[in-house]
Scaffold this active site. Structure first.
Site, PDB file in Angstrom:
ATOM      1  N   HIS A  17       0.839  -1.206   0.000  1.00  0.00           N
ATOM      2  CA  HIS A  17       0.000   0.000   0.000  1.00  0.00           C
ATOM      3  C   HIS A  17       0.876   1.259   0.000  1.00  0.00           C
ATOM      4  O   HIS A  17       0.587   2.217  -0.710  1.00  0.00           O
ATOM      5  CB  HIS A  17      -0.876   0.056   1.270  1.00  0.00           C
ATOM      6  CG  HIS A  17      -1.862  -1.055   1.419  1.00  0.00           C
ATOM      7  ND1 HIS A  17      -1.915  -1.855   2.535  1.00  0.00           N
ATOM      8  CD2 HIS A  17      -2.850  -1.490   0.603  1.00  0.00           C
ATOM      9  CE1 HIS A  17      -2.901  -2.725   2.407  1.00  0.00           C
ATOM     10  NE2 HIS A  17      -3.477  -2.537   1.236  1.00  0.00           N
ATOM     11  N   LYS A  41     -17.273  -7.329   6.489  1.00  0.00           N
ATOM     12  CA  LYS A  41     -15.921  -7.873   6.612  1.00  0.00           C
ATOM     13  C   LYS A  41     -15.463  -7.754   8.063  1.00  0.00           C
ATOM     14  O   LYS A  41     -15.591  -6.677   8.665  1.00  0.00           O
ATOM     15  CB  LYS A  41     -15.003  -7.036   5.704  1.00  0.00           C
ATOM     16  CG  LYS A  41     -13.901  -7.804   5.038  1.00  0.00           C
ATOM     17  CD  LYS A  41     -13.280  -6.935   3.938  1.00  0.00           C
ATOM     18  CE  LYS A  41     -11.977  -7.467   3.455  1.00  0.00           C
ATOM     19  NZ  LYS A  41     -11.407  -6.676   2.368  1.00  0.00           N
ATOM     20  N   ARG A  90      -2.035  -6.160  -8.098  1.00  0.00           N
ATOM     21  CA  ARG A  90      -0.901  -7.039  -7.795  1.00  0.00           C
ATOM     22  C   ARG A  90      -0.812  -8.170  -8.800  1.00  0.00           C
ATOM     23  O   ARG A  90       0.174  -8.335  -9.481  1.00  0.00           O
ATOM     24  CB  ARG A  90      -1.061  -7.629  -6.379  1.00  0.00           C
ATOM     25  CG  ARG A  90      -0.902  -6.628  -5.270  1.00  0.00           C
ATOM     26  CD  ARG A  90      -1.406  -7.182  -3.977  1.00  0.00           C
ATOM     27  NE  ARG A  90      -2.806  -7.590  -4.114  1.00  0.00           N
ATOM     28  CZ  ARG A  90      -3.568  -8.006  -3.116  1.00  0.00           C
ATOM     29  NH1 ARG A  90      -3.066  -8.110  -1.915  1.00  0.00           N
ATOM     30  NH2 ARG A  90      -4.822  -8.338  -3.314  1.00  0.00           N
ATOM     31  N   SER A 128      -2.683  -7.797   3.231  1.00  0.00           N
ATOM     32  CA  SER A 128      -2.848  -7.636   4.682  1.00  0.00           C
ATOM     33  C   SER A 128      -3.206  -8.966   5.326  1.00  0.00           C
ATOM     34  O   SER A 128      -2.695  -9.313   6.396  1.00  0.00           O
ATOM     35  CB  SER A 128      -3.961  -6.617   4.984  1.00  0.00           C
ATOM     36  OG  SER A 128      -3.675  -5.389   4.388  1.00  0.00           O
TER      37      SER A 128
HETATM   38  O1  PNS Z   1      -9.012  -3.183   0.311  1.00  0.00           O
HETATM   39  P1  PNS Z   1     -10.296  -3.701  -0.280  1.00  0.00           P
HETATM   40  O2  PNS Z   1     -11.134  -4.371   0.790  1.00  0.00           O
HETATM   41  O3  PNS Z   1     -10.077  -4.557  -1.481  1.00  0.00           O
HETATM   42  O4  PNS Z   1     -11.121  -2.415  -0.785  1.00  0.00           O
HETATM   43  C1  PNS Z   1     -12.389  -2.524  -1.408  1.00  0.00           C
HETATM   44  C2  PNS Z   1     -13.121  -1.175  -1.294  1.00  0.00           C
HETATM   45  C3  PNS Z   1     -13.293  -0.808   0.156  1.00  0.00           C
HETATM   46  C4  PNS Z   1     -12.300  -0.112  -1.984  1.00  0.00           C
HETATM   47  C5  PNS Z   1     -14.515  -1.311  -1.994  1.00  0.00           C
HETATM   48  O5  PNS Z   1     -15.224  -2.337  -1.391  1.00  0.00           O
HETATM   49  C6  PNS Z   1     -15.310  -0.018  -1.917  1.00  0.00           C
HETATM   50  O6  PNS Z   1     -15.067   0.908  -2.681  1.00  0.00           O
HETATM   51  N1  PNS Z   1     -16.305   0.061  -0.993  1.00  0.00           N
HETATM   52  C7  PNS Z   1     -17.120   1.222  -0.807  1.00  0.00           C
HETATM   53  C8  PNS Z   1     -18.600   0.898  -1.106  1.00  0.00           C
HETATM   54  C9  PNS Z   1     -18.893   1.088  -2.592  1.00  0.00           C
HETATM   55  O7  PNS Z   1     -18.800   2.171  -3.148  1.00  0.00           O
HETATM   56  N2  PNS Z   1     -19.280  -0.023  -3.249  1.00  0.00           N
HETATM   57  C10 PNS Z   1     -19.607   0.025  -4.669  1.00  0.00           C
HETATM   58  C11 PNS Z   1     -18.389  -0.160  -5.552  1.00  0.00           C
HETATM   59  S1  PNS Z   1     -17.699  -1.762  -5.305  1.00  0.00           S
END
Ligand code: PNS
Length: 162
Positions: A17, A41, A90, A128
């Site tokens: 990150h 989660k 990645r 992570s």
């Molecule tokens: O680190 P991660 O868990 O892969 O991140 C995923 C994240 C948090 C960026 C994604 O789930 C997100 O954007 N969540 C916010 C809710 C949202 O807007 N959902 C619609 C698009 S997926």
């Protein structure tokens, strides 16, 4: 001013990150690292802890804000007057999920752009979850996270045994 948001769970932040943060901070005027609360989660660190840890690890950058939000990413971007989302890629497996999210966000708000950065190959295989897992079984995580994160991860593991 070009404002970019780097959203994620950051549970906890890793060198992978931090690599994206460092590179994106050179491209955009301001980078907001946003910890997203995800009720679906289970996380090892609370939202507040994750924000504090990211702040600690990014304190030497002068164009970075660390924040958190609940809800839709596109609503958060509007609130912050940001138009770009940055994500790290990645491995190929990341692509499908990220592609879907980028298209969904584009559909929800056509003014939002998602840009992808290839993770430094030194960190392409870490996440992570994997850092937490190998730490749980006693492996050294110095290579993957800053020392402060290592201490906090080990602290969580010890607390879990009480
Ligand atoms: O680190 P991660 O868990 O892969 O991140 C995923 C994240 C948090 C960026 C994604 O789930 C997100 O954007 N969540 C916010 C809710 C949202 O807007 N959902 C619609 C698009 S997926």
């Amino acid at each position: 001013m070009k404002v970019c948001v780097y959203p994620g769970s950051f549970d906890p932040i890793t060198y992978g990150h931090l690599d994206i943060i460092e590179r994106a901070s050179k491209i955009f005027d301001k980078l907001i690292v946003a910890v997203v609360c995800n009720p679906n989660k289970t996380s090892a660190f609370t939202l507040e802890e994750r924000v504090e840890l990211i702040k600690e690890c990014t304190k030497d950058f002068n164009n970075i804000e660390v924040d958190s939000f609940c809800g839709l990413l596109i609503d958060y971007l509007r609130q912050k007057e940001a138009t770009v989302v940055v994500k790290g890629l990645r491995v190929i497996a990341d692509f499908e999920y990220e592609f879907q999210m980028a298209l969904l966000n584009k559909n929800l708000d056509p003014d939002i752009e998602t840009v992808f950065m290839m993770t430094n190959n030194k960190y392409s295989y870490i996440s992570s979850s994997m850092v937490k897992e190998i730490a749980r079984f006693g492996a050294n995580i110095d290579e993957f996270v800053p020392i402060i994160i290592k201490q906090k991860v080990l602290g969580k593991l010890t607390a879990g045994k009480e």
